[in-house]
Design an enzyme around this catalytic site. Structure first.
Site, PDB file in Angstrom:
ATOM      1  N   HIS A  16      -3.032 -12.020   7.203  1.00  0.00           N
ATOM      2  CA  HIS A  16      -1.888 -12.773   6.686  1.00  0.00           C
ATOM      3  C   HIS A  16      -2.047 -14.230   7.114  1.00  0.00           C
ATOM      4  CE1 HIS A  16       2.077 -13.223   5.005  1.00  0.00           C
ATOM      5  NE2 HIS A  16       2.352 -14.019   6.024  1.00  0.00           N
ATOM      6  N   ILE A  74       0.848  -1.197   0.000  1.00  0.00           N
ATOM      7  CA  ILE A  74       0.000   0.000   0.000  1.00  0.00           C
ATOM      8  C   ILE A  74       0.887   1.252   0.000  1.00  0.00           C
ATOM      9  CG2 ILE A  74      -1.824   1.251   1.248  1.00  0.00           C
ATOM     10  CD1 ILE A  74      -2.760  -1.468   0.204  1.00  0.00           C
ATOM     11  N   ASP A 113       3.592  -6.716   6.001  1.00  0.00           N
ATOM     12  CA  ASP A 113       3.328  -7.592   7.146  1.00  0.00           C
ATOM     13  C   ASP A 113       3.981  -7.153   8.454  1.00  0.00           C
ATOM     14  OD1 ASP A 113       2.002  -9.223   5.281  1.00  0.00           O
ATOM     15  OD2 ASP A 113       3.863 -10.263   4.798  1.00  0.00           O
TER      16      ASP A 113
HETATM   17  C1  GAR Z   1      -5.913 -15.596   2.189  1.00  0.00           C
HETATM   18  O1  GAR Z   1      -5.508 -16.819   2.738  1.00  0.00           O
HETATM   19  C2  GAR Z   1      -5.100 -14.458   2.802  1.00  0.00           C
HETATM   20  O2  GAR Z   1      -4.698 -14.703   4.100  1.00  0.00           O
HETATM   21  C3  GAR Z   1      -3.915 -14.424   1.868  1.00  0.00           C
HETATM   22  O3  GAR Z   1      -4.467 -14.611   0.592  1.00  0.00           O
HETATM   23  C4  GAR Z   1      -5.561 -15.525   0.708  1.00  0.00           C
HETATM   24  C5  GAR Z   1      -6.709 -14.998  -0.140  1.00  0.00           C
HETATM   25  O4  GAR Z   1      -7.701 -15.974  -0.241  1.00  0.00           O
HETATM   26  N1  GAR Z   1      -3.226 -13.171   1.988  1.00  0.00           N
HETATM   27  C6  GAR Z   1      -1.897 -13.066   1.888  1.00  0.00           C
HETATM   28  O5  GAR Z   1      -1.186 -14.023   1.649  1.00  0.00           O
HETATM   29  C7  GAR Z   1      -1.343 -11.659   2.090  1.00  0.00           C
HETATM   30  N2  GAR Z   1       0.066 -11.691   2.260  1.00  0.00           N
HETATM   31  P1  GAR Z   1      -9.136 -15.594  -0.839  1.00  0.00           P
HETATM   32  O6  GAR Z   1      -8.902 -14.850  -2.144  1.00  0.00           O
HETATM   33  O7  GAR Z   1      -9.785 -16.935  -1.066  1.00  0.00           O
HETATM   34  O8  GAR Z   1      -9.847 -14.761   0.178  1.00  0.00           O
END
Ligand code: GAR
Length: 194
Positions: free
Chosen positions: A108, A92, A149
């Site tokens: 995360h 961001i 993060d």
């Molecule tokens: C989720 O598990 C979230 O924690 C992760 O992306 C996935 C999205 O899943 N985020 C990260 O890794 C951020 N660093 P979704 O599209 O099914 O909600």
């Protein structure tokens, strides 16, 4: 819309299963509205979901996000009480962070500070957890600052990882935690802000 209705804006890059889960959570709550879902990926599954669910959604590119203040101005116009990164993978920009102090949160899929930072997202995290034979993993919900993060942690939840768990099974367990905890934390914060 009444002024007392709390407004959430979601940013997502992936399939959007968290977006759908958050939408389901707030469907019966007339005090909270999802104003818009913004995505940086033209083909992200989240766009199909939003179409099916009737949630306004738009795509933006890097120029609008980083090189100009187009996304910042759009976000401002939505007057969000909370901006939620639900699987959003770009860093961001600082002007957006400065415009919404303590109003941008991220989820995360690991127990930060472990398995965070650039390149650590989605299945990459679960693969690293598996490769290191971790006995537990979990989720971290945190405020967003200018580093990936690293913002202050709001909430963490853990799950046990078995030797026999595949990367897919770890992902499933983590998603389960996300669906259970993320909407509740969002609800708490959105009523705290303002
Ligand atoms: C989720 O598990 C979230 O924690 C992760 O992306 C996935 C999205 O899943 N985020 C990260 O890794 C951020 N660093 P979704 O599209 O099914 O909600």
């Amino acid at each position: 819309m009444e002024k007392s209705v709390k407004r959430i804006v979601l940013l997502a890059s992936g399939s959007g299963s968290n977006v759908e889960n958050i939408n389901t959570h707030f469907k019966e709550n007339t005090g909270v509205s999802i104003s818009c879902v913004l995505t940086n990926r033209k083909n992200a599954g989240v766009l199909d979901r939003c179409l099916r669910l009737g949630i306004p959604a738009i795509h933006f590119n890097k120029i609008a996000f980083k090189d100009t203040d187009t996304v910042l101005r759009f976000l401002r116009s939505l007057e969000p009480d909370l901006v939620v990164l639900a699987g959003f993978l770009w860093k961001i920009p600082e002007d957006i962070i400065a415009a919404f102090p303590n109003k941008i949160i991220n989820i995360h899929p690991a127990l930060l500070p472990k398995y965070g930072g650039k390149g650590m997202y989605g299945h990459h995290v679960h693969e690293a957890v598996k490769a290191n034979n971790e006995k537990e993993s979990g989720i971290t919900i945190h405020y967003v600052n200018k580093n990936y993060d690293e913002g202050a942690i709001i909430h963490q939840a853990k799950t046990t990882i078995l030797k026999t768990d595949t990367v897919e099974r770890i992902a499933e367990k983590i998603h389960g935690l996300e669906y259970e905890h993320f909407p509740k934390v969002i609800e708490k914060l959105v009523f705290k802000n303002g």
